[in-house]
Every structure is written in structure tokens, then in C-alpha cells.
Scaffold this active site. Structure first.
Site, PDB file in Angstrom:
ATOM      1  N   LYS A  32       0.863  -1.200   0.000  1.00 23.62           N
ATOM      2  CA  LYS A  32       0.000   0.000   0.000  1.00 23.62           C
ATOM      3  C   LYS A  32       0.885   1.231   0.000  1.00 23.62           C
ATOM      4  O   LYS A  32       1.782   1.365   0.834  1.00 23.62           O
ATOM      5  CB  LYS A  32      -0.892   0.005   1.241  1.00 23.62           C
ATOM      6  CG  LYS A  32      -1.759   1.261   1.354  1.00 23.62           C
ATOM      7  CD  LYS A  32      -2.777   1.137   2.467  1.00 23.62           C
ATOM      8  CE  LYS A  32      -2.338   1.693   3.781  1.00 23.62           C
ATOM      9  NZ  LYS A  32      -2.309   3.164   3.866  1.00 23.62           N
ATOM     10  N   ASP A  59      -3.454   4.344  -1.917  1.00 19.70           N
ATOM     11  CA  ASP A  59      -4.410   4.801  -0.897  1.00 19.70           C
ATOM     12  C   ASP A  59      -4.434   6.326  -0.852  1.00 19.70           C
ATOM     13  O   ASP A  59      -3.815   6.939   0.016  1.00 19.70           O
ATOM     14  CB  ASP A  59      -3.955   4.188   0.440  1.00 19.70           C
ATOM     15  CG  ASP A  59      -4.823   4.586   1.619  1.00 19.70           C
ATOM     16  OD1 ASP A  59      -5.951   5.050   1.412  1.00 19.70           O
ATOM     17  OD2 ASP A  59      -4.347   4.411   2.758  1.00 19.70           O
ATOM     18  N   LYS A  61      -7.498   8.159  -1.210  1.00 16.32           N
ATOM     19  CA  LYS A  61      -8.800   8.563  -0.639  1.00 16.32           C
ATOM     20  C   LYS A  61      -9.377   9.811  -1.300  1.00 16.32           C
ATOM     21  O   LYS A  61      -9.591  10.853  -0.648  1.00 16.32           O
ATOM     22  CB  LYS A  61      -8.669   8.811   0.867  1.00 16.32           C
ATOM     23  CG  LYS A  61      -8.236   7.596   1.671  1.00 16.32           C
ATOM     24  CD  LYS A  61      -8.293   7.873   3.165  1.00 16.32           C
ATOM     25  CE  LYS A  61      -7.886   6.696   4.018  1.00 16.32           C
ATOM     26  NZ  LYS A  61      -6.448   6.397   3.991  1.00 16.32           N
ATOM     27  N   ASP A  64     -14.103  14.688  -4.188  1.00 16.05           N
ATOM     28  CA  ASP A  64     -14.250  16.004  -4.819  1.00 16.05           C
ATOM     29  C   ASP A  64     -15.502  15.944  -5.706  1.00 16.05           C
ATOM     30  O   ASP A  64     -16.242  14.954  -5.653  1.00 16.05           O
ATOM     31  CB  ASP A  64     -12.978  16.326  -5.638  1.00 16.05           C
ATOM     32  CG  ASP A  64     -12.729  17.829  -5.766  1.00 16.05           C
ATOM     33  OD1 ASP A  64     -13.711  18.574  -5.992  1.00 16.05           O
ATOM     34  OD2 ASP A  64     -11.581  18.260  -5.656  1.00 16.05           O
ATOM     35  N   THR A 119     -11.867   5.297  10.699  1.00 10.65           N
ATOM     36  CA  THR A 119     -11.903   4.673  12.036  1.00 10.65           C
ATOM     37  C   THR A 119     -11.451   5.645  13.117  1.00 10.65           C
ATOM     38  O   THR A 119     -11.626   5.386  14.298  1.00 10.65           O
ATOM     39  CB  THR A 119     -11.042   3.391  12.084  1.00 10.65           C
ATOM     40  OG1 THR A 119      -9.775   3.659  11.493  1.00 10.65           O
ATOM     41  CG2 THR A 119     -11.715   2.253  11.356  1.00 10.65           C
ATOM     42  N   ARG A 211       3.080  -1.356  10.767  1.00  9.32           N
ATOM     43  CA  ARG A 211       4.174  -1.487  11.740  1.00  9.32           C
ATOM     44  C   ARG A 211       4.489  -2.896  12.222  1.00  9.32           C
ATOM     45  O   ARG A 211       5.676  -3.191  12.423  1.00  9.32           O
ATOM     46  CB  ARG A 211       3.911  -0.536  12.915  1.00  9.32           C
ATOM     47  CG  ARG A 211       4.140   0.909  12.508  1.00  9.32           C
ATOM     48  CD  ARG A 211       3.458   1.892  13.415  1.00  9.32           C
ATOM     49  NE  ARG A 211       2.008   1.794  13.293  1.00  9.32           N
ATOM     50  CZ  ARG A 211       1.152   2.520  14.002  1.00  9.32           C
ATOM     51  NH1 ARG A 211       1.605   3.383  14.893  1.00  9.32           N
ATOM     52  NH2 ARG A 211      -0.142   2.388  13.820  1.00  9.32           N
TER      53      ARG A 211
END
Ligand code: C5P
Length: 232
Positions: A32, A59, A61, A64, A119, A211
Site C-alpha cells: 500500500k 491509498d 482517498k 471532490d 476509524t 508497523r
């Protein structure tokens, strides 16, 4: 659709990213690429990682007006990525325009998935700042249904929401889920987490893991552990 582990390459530079990917000699993980790396290095980093043989989830996002998203998606479709995303809050006409822009002349296109509610957004903040007073789970499911109506392939969601999304939108509708941690690992700043094994049981199609792999003493071993718990 096969399940897969996507590594969140949350690095700031091309050098750091390629040094990290160089560790993987016998496998080419799905990666990603997010806003930080894309804004720092531009489309060239996407092309370079693709040329190395990795699948890419870009990614960015998008959100518009429909015409702008359509044109931006058209540019992204030429980068030959495998998956990209947008905010479902942009509404059904925006999502339909995105599909139109993303579809290549030969009819193929990358997978397109929607972010429902981030989230990081709590029930309290959604009510206070967005004036949405419905329960957050109902909002997430409604946005997922909108994404399906617009012809998208799935949503990004918490692994804990994946089961509900499948119930509402059907089992073919993809769930891409971050917030994954090993049972014996640190959770870091993620709150609602689950293990690769549990994500598999709940029905996630793709887990996005950052991570626990990128900061591991042995990233390749950590990646392979994710694959063995989630895919095999
Ligand atoms: O390091 P970690 O495993 O927490 O990384 C998770 C990745 O998934 C990060 O790139 C993060 O931005 C992303 N993400 C998330 N929660 C969302 C959407 C994306 O953690 N709702």
C-alpha cells in the site's frame, strides 16, 4: 477472489521504501502506498514499485466533485495500480464518475474501494462535527451499500465490521481491513485491533498491515507469519 496481506509502506522517502522492499527476495508482497510517499515522490515511485513486480494499493482517498474525481481516476488508471480508493461521503454520483474515469479503454480497471467513516471518527465526533445523528454502524453500512450501488468492489473497514458488511452487501463485496496486530505484539495507536487469524475467520479479504511488519526485527518473517495466519 484470493485473500492477501497488503503491507502499508508508510515511509517518507523512496530510499527507505526500496531498502525495505529489497529485503524481500523470494516473495513480492502486495504493498500500500499512501499520501505521504505519493506526495513526496510522485507517480514515479508507483511505477518503480510496479516494475519490481509488486501489486499496489494506492491509498489516496479521493473526494471532490464528480468531474474532478473522474479525471483524477483516469490519470491513476494509467499508473497500472491494482487497487485505489475514495471517500463514500462523496456520494453515489461521485463514485459512479470515479468508476467511469478509472475504466481503461480495454474495459479493465483497478479494484475501487470506498472509505466509509474513518476509524478515527467516533460516534461523538460524527454527531458533533458532521451532524449525523444515526448510530455509526448504521452509517458505515449505509455508505457500504451506496458504494455497492455505484458499482464499487468493496470498502475499507475495521475487521470487526467486515462480517456486517458482508451480511449487508454480499460475500463477494470486498473488505479491506487495517488494524491488525499479532496476538503477542504491540497495538501502538490502533484501538480496535484483531489478529490475522481472527480477521480471516471474520471474513476480511485483504488485511493491511504496517508497523507489525515494517518495524519488526525481521520484516520478512513477520510478513510470512501474517500470510500463514491469514491466507494459508
Ligand atoms: O502500522 P499499522 O498496521 O497501524 O498501519 C495501518 C495502515 O492502515 C496505515 O497505513 C493506516 O493509515 C491505514 N489505515 C488505518 N485505519 C483506517 C484506514 C487506513 O489504520 N481506517
Amino acid at each position: 477472489m484470493g485473500k492477501d496481506v497488503i503491507i502499508a509502506c508508510d515511509f517518507n522517502t523512496k530510499e527507505e521504501t526500496l531498502n525495505f522492499l529489497d529485503k524481500f527476495t523470494d516473495v513480492k508482497p502486495y504493498v500500500k502506498i499512501g499520501m505521504e510517499l505519493f506526495y513526496a515522490e510522485g507517480p514515479q515511485i508507483v511505477k518503480e514499485i510496479k516494475q519490481r513486480g509488486h501489486k499496489i494499493f494506492l491509498d489516496l482517498k479521493l473526494c471532490d466533485i464528480p468531474n474532478t474525481v473522474m479525471k483524477a481516476m483516469n490519470v491513476l488508471s494509467r499508473l497500472d495500480v491494482d487497487m485505489c480508493n475514495l471517500h463514500a461521503s462523496g456520494t453515489i454520483p461521485m463514485m459512479e464518475a470515479a468508476i467511469k474515469g478509472l475504466t481503461r479503454p480495454d474495459g479493465t480497471r483497478p479494484l475501487l474501494i470506498a472509505v466509509t467513516q474513518l476509524t478515527s471518527t467516533s460516534q461523538e465526533v460524527m454527531t458533533r462535527d458532521l451532524l449525523i445523528d444515526k448510530p455509526i454502524n448504521e452509517v458505515v453500512m449505509h455508505y457500504a451499500k451506496n458504494a455497492k450501488t455505484a458499482g464499487l468492489d468493496g470498502v475499507v473497514c475495521s475487521p470487526l465490521e467486515a462480517g456486517d458488511v458482508k451480511n449487508v452487501c454480499g460475500k463477494e463485496f470486498l473488505t479491506v481491513t487495517p488494524g491488525v496486530r499479532f496476538a503477542d505484539g504491540d497495538t501502538g495507536d490502533q484501538v480496535r485491533v484483531t489478529t490475522p487469524q481472527k480477521a480471516k475467520e471474520i471474513g476480511s479479504d485483504y488485511i493491511v498491515v504496517g508497523r507489525p511488519i515494517t518495524q519488526a526485527a525481521d520484516p520478512v518473517a513477520a510478513y510470512k507469519r501474517c500470510v500463514s495466519e491469514f491466507v494459508d
